[in-house]
Design an enzyme around this catalytic site. Structure first.
Site, PDB file in Angstrom:
ATOM      1  N   LYS A 175      20.480  70.839  66.559  1.00 18.96           N
ATOM      2  CA  LYS A 175      21.430  69.743  66.387  1.00 18.96           C
ATOM      3  C   LYS A 175      20.852  68.784  65.357  1.00 18.96           C
ATOM      4  CE  LYS A 175      22.251  65.667  68.028  1.00 18.96           C
ATOM      5  NZ  LYS A 175      22.916  65.026  66.859  1.00 18.96           N
TER       6      LYS A 175
ATOM      7  N   CYS B 266       8.104  58.197  60.250  1.00 19.81           N
ATOM      8  CA  CYS B 266       7.494  57.876  61.540  1.00 19.81           C
ATOM      9  C   CYS B 266       6.072  57.348  61.382  1.00 19.81           C
ATOM     10  CB  CYS B 266       7.479  59.115  62.433  1.00 19.81           C
ATOM     11  SG  CYS B 266       9.109  59.741  62.851  1.00 19.81           S
TER      12      CYS B 266
END
Length: 503
Positions: A184, A293
Site C-alpha cells: 500500500k 526520517c
C-alpha cells in the site's frame, strides 16, 4: 513501461491484483496533487476491504503455487535481478513520476533510480545463500538442523518521501526469499509503485506475487493491517500511525518491522573544519526539504565555536536555492503536502514564541512563481533548547534548531533527551571522542564526519520510539524468513515408547 508523467496527467490509476490492473469494487477514486501547483494531476483507486481481501488472497494463492513455491532460489534471484535491470532501463521516467508526485528534486530522483538497481542485484545474489545450520545433539544417529523458509504474505505500507527507494529495501529481499507481497503506497505518492507493477509483469514475476492496493490509511490501510492472511507488516512513517498498525497486527499475533519518527542529533565539536561541518549539517537537514526520517534536526555545537558556526550556517543556508524540483539549479523543492507546509509553519511559529531566535528562513519564498506550490525556506532557529516543542517533535521539514554544549557528558545527556533513536551524527577529528559518542548515543545509526551516507549492504533500524526491526544487509534476510527446526532419527532402531533410557 506504459506509465509516464504525460500519460498520468488526468488519468485514473487502477489497483494491481493477481498480475492485472483492476478497478476498485466500489468504483471510488481519489485525486493526487502536484506539490508545485497544489492542483490535482491524476486519480488513484480507493481500495476497500473487498479489494484488500482480493489482494491478500491472491498473494496467499501465489505463495502456494508451483510457479513460485517450486521455483529454485537461483531462478528467483534471476527474477529479482531482472526487475532491477528494468528499473534502470526506465530510471528517467520513474524519476520524473516521483518528482511530480512528491516534489523531490529531479536530479536527486534520477540518482536514486540509478542506485536502486544495485540493491536488487545485491539481494538477488542472496537468494541462494540463505543457509540453515546443523545442531549437535547428545544422541547418536540423530540429525538436528535448522532451515529458513519464506515467512508468507508480507504487507508493506510505504511513505511518500521516497517511495521506490523505501520499497526496494524490503521488496527485493522478500522476493529473493520467496515471500509474496501486498504493497500500500502512500495516498500522496502512489504512481511510481503502480509503474513498478508494470515492470514486475515484464520481469516475469508470477501473478499474485506482487500486488498493489492504493488508498488512504483510514480505509485501505485499516483493512490491510487487520487482515488475518498477512504474516508480517512493514511500515515506514510516523510513530503515531506505527502504534495503530502494531495494535491492529497484534490482534492476529502478526509481527511488524517499523521505521518510525526521528529527531536526530547532529553534533559539531570545536576541532573540526567549520566549513566542512556546516555543509554536513546543511545536507543533513535541508536535503529533500528535510523530509527524511533521519534528518539532523537538532544541531549541538561546542561552545567555543558556537557563534562562528551559527554565522557560517546562516550564511550557507541563505544561499540554498528554493525552486521548481525539475530545475537543475534548485537545491530545495516544495514540501510534498499542503498539510506538511502548515505543520512546518506551526512549529517555526511555536519555536519563536517559546524563545528561539529566527536566524534564517522561516517563511514562504517571495518568488511569485512559487506562490501556488507548497514551498518553504530552509530555516535556522538558534537559542534553542530541548524544552521547546519544535526540538522535541518530528517536524519533517527544513527546520534545524541549534544549541551550544560545553562537555561530552552534557552533550550525551542533551542528545539522548528525546523519545526517538533513529540516527545521529558527529563531526570531530578526535577518534577516541567519536567512538565514545558512538558507544553512548541512543541511535540505530551513527555517522562520523558524514551524514545521510546510506548503503544497502549495511543493516539499519531505530531504537526507542523510532521503531524496531532491521533493514539492509544480510540481516534483513533473517527478518523476512522464518526458522524451522527439523529432527531426523536415522538409527532405524525400534524403541518402546514407555521405556525411558538414561544417557
Amino acid at each position: 513501461m506504459k506509465t509516464t508523467v504525460e500519460r498520468l496527467q488526468g488519468s485514473r490509476q487502477e489497483l494491481f491484483i493477481d498480475g492485472q490492473f483492476v478497478a476498485p469494487k466500489r468504483g471510488e477514486y481519489v485525486p493526487s496533487y502536484d506539490p508545485t501547483t497544489g492542483a490535482p494531476w491524476y486519480e488513484f483507486a480507493l481500495a476497500g476491504a473487498e479489494d484488500v481481501d482480493a489482494a491478500v488472497r491472491s498473494a496467499q494463492a501465489a505463495l502456494k503455487s508451483n510457479a513460485w513455491r517450486r521455483m529454485t532460489q537461483t531462478e528467483r534471484g534471476k527474477l529479482v535481478r531482472r526487475l532491477g535491470e528494468l528499473v534502470l532501463e526506465h530510471a528517467d521516467e520513474l524519476a520524473q513520476i516521483e518528482c511530480r508526485d512528491n516534489g523531490k528534486l529531479l536530479k536527486e530522483m534520477r540518482a536514486q533510480m540509478r542506485a536502486i538497481p544495485d540493491s536488487y542485484l545485491y539481494f538477488a545474489g542472496m537468494a541462494d545463500k540463505l543457509q540453515g545450520d546443523t545442531i549437535p545433539v547428545n544422541k547418536l544417529d540423530m540429525l538436528n538442523f535448522n532451515q529458513r523458509e519464506p515467512i508468507g504474505v508480507v504487507a508493506m505500507i510505504i511513505p511518500w518521501n521516497s517511495p521506490l527507494m523505501m520499497l526496494t529495501g524490503t521488496l527485493a529481499p522478500c522476493l529473493a526469499i520467496g515471500n509474496t507481497v501486498v504493497v500500500k503506497p502512500s495516498e500522496h505518492a502512489s504512481a511510481s509503485t503502480l509503474a513498478l507493477a508494470e515492470l514486475a509483469i515484464e520481469a516475469g514475476i508470477p501473478p499474485g506475487v506482487f500486488n498493489v492496493v492504493t488508498g488512504d490509511g483510514a480505509v485501505t490501510g485499516d483493512a490491510l493491517t487487520c487482515h488475518p492472511g498477512v504474516a508480517k507488516y512493514v511500515f515506514t512513517g510516523s510513530t503515531g500511525t506505527g502504534r495503530k498498525i502494531a495494535s491492529n497486527a497484534a490482534q492476529n499475533l502478526v509481527p511488524c518491522q517499523m521505521e518510525l519518527g526521528g529527531k536526530s542529533p547532529h553534533v559539531v565539536f570545536s576541532d573540526v573544519d567549520i566549513e566542512r561541518a556546516v555543509n554536513g549539517v546543511v545536507s543533513g537537514i535541508f536535503a529533500a526539504a528535510g523530509q527524511t526520517c533521519v534528518a539532523g534536526s537538532r544541531c549541538f555545537v561546542e561552545a567555543p565555536i558556537y557563534e562562528r558556526f551559527v554565522e557560517a550556517l546562516v550564511e550557507r543556508t541563505r544561499r540554498v536555492k528554493v525552486g521548481h524540483p525539475m530545475a537543475d539549479d534548485t537545491d530545495i523543492g516544495p514540501l510534498a503536502l499542503a498539510a506538511q507546509l502548515a505543520k512546518v509553519q506551526h512549529y517555526v511559529g511555536s519555536g519563536v514564541e517559546q524563545g528561539a531566535r529566527l536566524a534564517a528562513g522561516g517563511r514562504r519564498p517571495a518568488d511569485p512563481a512559487l506562490a501556488a506550490g507548497w514551498y518553504f525556506e530552509p530555516t535556522v532557529l538558534t537559542q534553542a533548547n530541548n524544552d521547546m516543542q519544535f526540538m522535541r517533535d518530528e517536524i519533517f521539514g527544513p527546520v534545524v534548531g541549534v544549541m551550544p554544549f560545553t562537555t561530552e557528558e552534557e552533550l550525551i545527556t542533551l542528545a539522548n533527551d528525546t523519545e526517538y533513536g533513529l540516527a545521529s551524527g558527529i563531526w570531530t577529528r578526535d577518534i577516541d571522542r567519536a567512538m565514545r559518542f558512538a558507544r553512548d548515543i541512543e541511535a540505530g545509526t551513527v555517522w562520523i564526519n558524514t551524514y545521510r551516507s546510506a548503503a544497502y549492504m549495511s543493516s539499519n533500524g531505530g531504537m526507542k520510539h523510532s521503531g524496531y526491526g532491521r533493514r539492509g544487509g544480510f540481516e534483513v534476510m533473517r527478518e523476512f524468513s522464518r526458522l524451522k527446526n527439523v529432527v531426523l532419527d536415522y538409527s532405524g532402531a525400534m524403541q518402546d515408547p514407555f521405556v525411558i533410557r538414561l544417557r
